[in-house]
Design a protein around this motif. Structure first.
Motif, PDB file in Angstrom:
ATOM      1  N   ALA A 224      68.585  47.226 -24.649  1.00 29.20           N
ATOM      2  CA  ALA A 224      69.108  48.070 -23.564  1.00 29.20           C
ATOM      3  C   ALA A 224      68.835  49.539 -23.855  1.00 29.20           C
ATOM      4  O   ALA A 224      68.488  50.319 -22.939  1.00 29.20           O
ATOM      5  CB  ALA A 224      70.603  47.822 -23.388  1.00 29.20           C
TER       6      ALA A 224
ATOM      7  N   PHE B  99      62.905  41.062 -17.484  1.00 29.52           N
ATOM      8  CA  PHE B  99      64.334  41.205 -17.223  1.00 29.52           C
ATOM      9  C   PHE B  99      64.573  41.315 -15.723  1.00 29.52           C
ATOM     10  O   PHE B  99      63.811  41.979 -15.002  1.00 29.52           O
ATOM     11  CB  PHE B  99      64.884  42.466 -17.910  1.00 29.52           C
ATOM     12  N   ASP B 100      65.653  40.677 -15.260  1.00 31.11           N
ATOM     13  CA  ASP B 100      65.994  40.798 -13.847  1.00 31.11           C
ATOM     14  C   ASP B 100      66.748  42.099 -13.610  1.00 31.11           C
ATOM     15  O   ASP B 100      66.938  42.916 -14.530  1.00 31.11           O
ATOM     16  CB  ASP B 100      66.801  39.580 -13.368  1.00 31.11           C
ATOM     17  N   ALA B 101      67.209  42.310 -12.377  1.00 31.18           N
ATOM     18  CA  ALA B 101      67.875  43.561 -12.017  1.00 31.18           C
ATOM     19  C   ALA B 101      69.155  43.785 -12.803  1.00 31.18           C
ATOM     20  O   ALA B 101      69.609  44.929 -12.969  1.00 31.18           O
ATOM     21  CB  ALA B 101      68.169  43.578 -10.518  1.00 31.18           C
ATOM     22  N   ASP B 102      69.763  42.717 -13.315  1.00 31.92           N
ATOM     23  CA  ASP B 102      70.999  42.839 -14.091  1.00 31.92           C
ATOM     24  C   ASP B 102      70.739  42.977 -15.590  1.00 31.92           C
ATOM     25  O   ASP B 102      71.679  42.992 -16.387  1.00 31.92           O
ATOM     26  CB  ASP B 102      71.889  41.609 -13.852  1.00 31.92           C
ATOM     27  N   GLY B 103      69.454  43.052 -15.975  1.00 33.72           N
ATOM     28  CA  GLY B 103      69.124  43.197 -17.386  1.00 33.72           C
ATOM     29  C   GLY B 103      69.104  41.907 -18.162  1.00 33.72           C
ATOM     30  O   GLY B 103      69.049  41.928 -19.395  1.00 33.72           O
ATOM     31  N   GLN B 104      69.143  40.758 -17.491  1.00 31.61           N
ATOM     32  CA  GLN B 104      69.104  39.469 -18.171  1.00 31.61           C
ATOM     33  C   GLN B 104      67.654  39.000 -18.339  1.00 31.61           C
ATOM     34  O   GLN B 104      66.826  39.188 -17.447  1.00 31.61           O
ATOM     35  CB  GLN B 104      69.882  38.410 -17.379  1.00 31.61           C
TER      36      GLN B 104
ATOM     37  N   GLU C 134      66.611  52.020 -21.592  1.00 25.67           N
ATOM     38  CA  GLU C 134      67.200  53.260 -21.101  1.00 25.67           C
ATOM     39  C   GLU C 134      66.337  54.459 -21.475  1.00 25.67           C
ATOM     40  O   GLU C 134      66.129  55.373 -20.666  1.00 25.67           O
ATOM     41  CB  GLU C 134      68.608  53.426 -21.675  1.00 25.67           C
TER      42      GLU C 134
END
Length: 352
Positions: free
Chosen positions: A230, A188-193, A234
């Motif tokens: 997510a 995942f990238d920094a944006d969660g994609q 988390e």
């Protein structure tokens, strides 16, 4: 019947008689079945009385959004009607291949082609008089069509499948599932994609979420999966040293995270999902992977379960001397000198 086929049947029979819930045993059951009847991949569809899919496990799964499209456009025509006709048929096993006309249809483009499915072998599986669902075996365009002999081989083992898949499916007990047998990775990238996902990721993360996998619920699944992922990330961020695990009808799954950094300083996170396997499954699969004869495989699993030579003799209805000979042969074949090492050897052989 070849010795390979005989050993495969023994493994299949043993897996089916472990008494584990059907969904838990399916990931081990389908590869064993494909050694009895050669196929590229397989799936099982749990169905209700109307022919609707309640749940499914497949070695190759369509993405949720593709499954949702399948349900909207094709489900009534291409599954329910055909399934119900197979339930009513005299023979529980049938076969077919894609026709030239089908290759011109959207269903072939949307569903069959992505799955690499050109030839099909179907079986309606029953537990007693109760219909459980449909087993489907698939071969691609490069393989031959299924034959009458393939039908016969599948029909010969159907009663074993009914034993296994008819077992109720409560969540597995914690502590019984504790060894990784399969893993999937997504980055995942920094944006969660998601920027990368390996072949196993999509299937394993859906099993770990635990919701039924059906074309009818796939659109909901396409929304719920990102929320589930997510929440896992988390939880790991909040307690990175804790064990993160879910127990579902499909088994037990563990998660771990890896922080990644490129040479350019870009950050990303890797999430690994691991499917954990029950010890009886591991021992049975390990014995099969070691290439033992059917009798040696039985003895190896009994030794791994802690049975004495006298208990093995009673189980096999043989003399004590014969049981002693079988045990010595197993020690020689798997390269151990002590019965206490047999379980570890089988578990090591199970890893794949």
């Amino acid at each position: 019947m070849t010795s390979t086929s005989t050993s495969a049947r023994v493994t299949l029979r043993r897996l089916c008689r472990l008494g584990l819930p059907g969904p838990v045993v399916l990931p081990s059951l389908l590869p064993a079945l494909r050694q009895v009847v050669n196929a590229d991949h397989a799936g099982f569809f749990f169905c209700d009385e109307r022919g609707s899919i309640d749940n499914l496990y497949a070695e190759r799964l369509l993405a949720p959004e593709v499954q949702a499209k399948y349900h909207d456009q094709h489900n009534d025509v291409h599954f329910r009607r055909h399934y119900l006709s197979r339930v009513q048929a005299v023979r529980p096993v049938s076969r077919r291949s894609v026709t030239p006309e089908e290759r011109e249809q959207d269903y072939y483009r949307d569903v069959l082609q992505p799955l690499g499915a050109e030839h099909f072998l179907y079986a309606i599986v029953r537990s007693g008089s109760r219909v459980i669902g449909q087993l489907s075996l698939y071969r691609g365009a490069q393989g031959p069509a299924f034959s009458v002999r393939d039908e016969e081989q599948l029909q010969e083992v159907l009663h074993y499948l009914g034993e296994a898949l008819g077992v109720p499916s409560p969540p597995p007990a914690k502590g019984a599932l504790d060894q990784t047998v399969e893993e999937g990775l997504a980055v995942f990238d920094a944006d969660g994609q998601v920027v990368f996902a390996d072949e196993a990721w999509g299937r394993l993360i859906r099993l770990a979420e635990g919701n039924p996998i059906t074309p009818a619920t796939a659109q909901h699944e396409a929304r719920s999966l990102p929320r589930f992922i997510a929440a896992v990330l988390e939880a790991i961020d909040a307690s990175p040293q804790a064990l993160h695990r879910t127990d579902t009808a499909w088994g037990s799954f563990a998660f771990r995270r890896h922080q990644l950094r490129s040479t350019e300083g870009l950050r990303a996170r890797g999430l690994i999902v691991s499917r954990l396997s029950a010890e009886p499954l591991r021992l049975t699969e390990g014995a099969a992977n070691l290439g033992l004869s059917p009798r040696q495989s039985d003895v190896a699993v009994m030794l791994a379960r802690g049975m004495t030579n006298q208990q093995i003799a009673r189980e096999l209805c043989v003399s004590g001397n014969t049981a002693d000979s079988h045990v010595k042969a197993v020690f020689h074949r798997i390269g151990v000198a002590d019965r206490r090492d047999v379980a570890q050897r089988l578990i090591q052989a199970c890893k794949r």
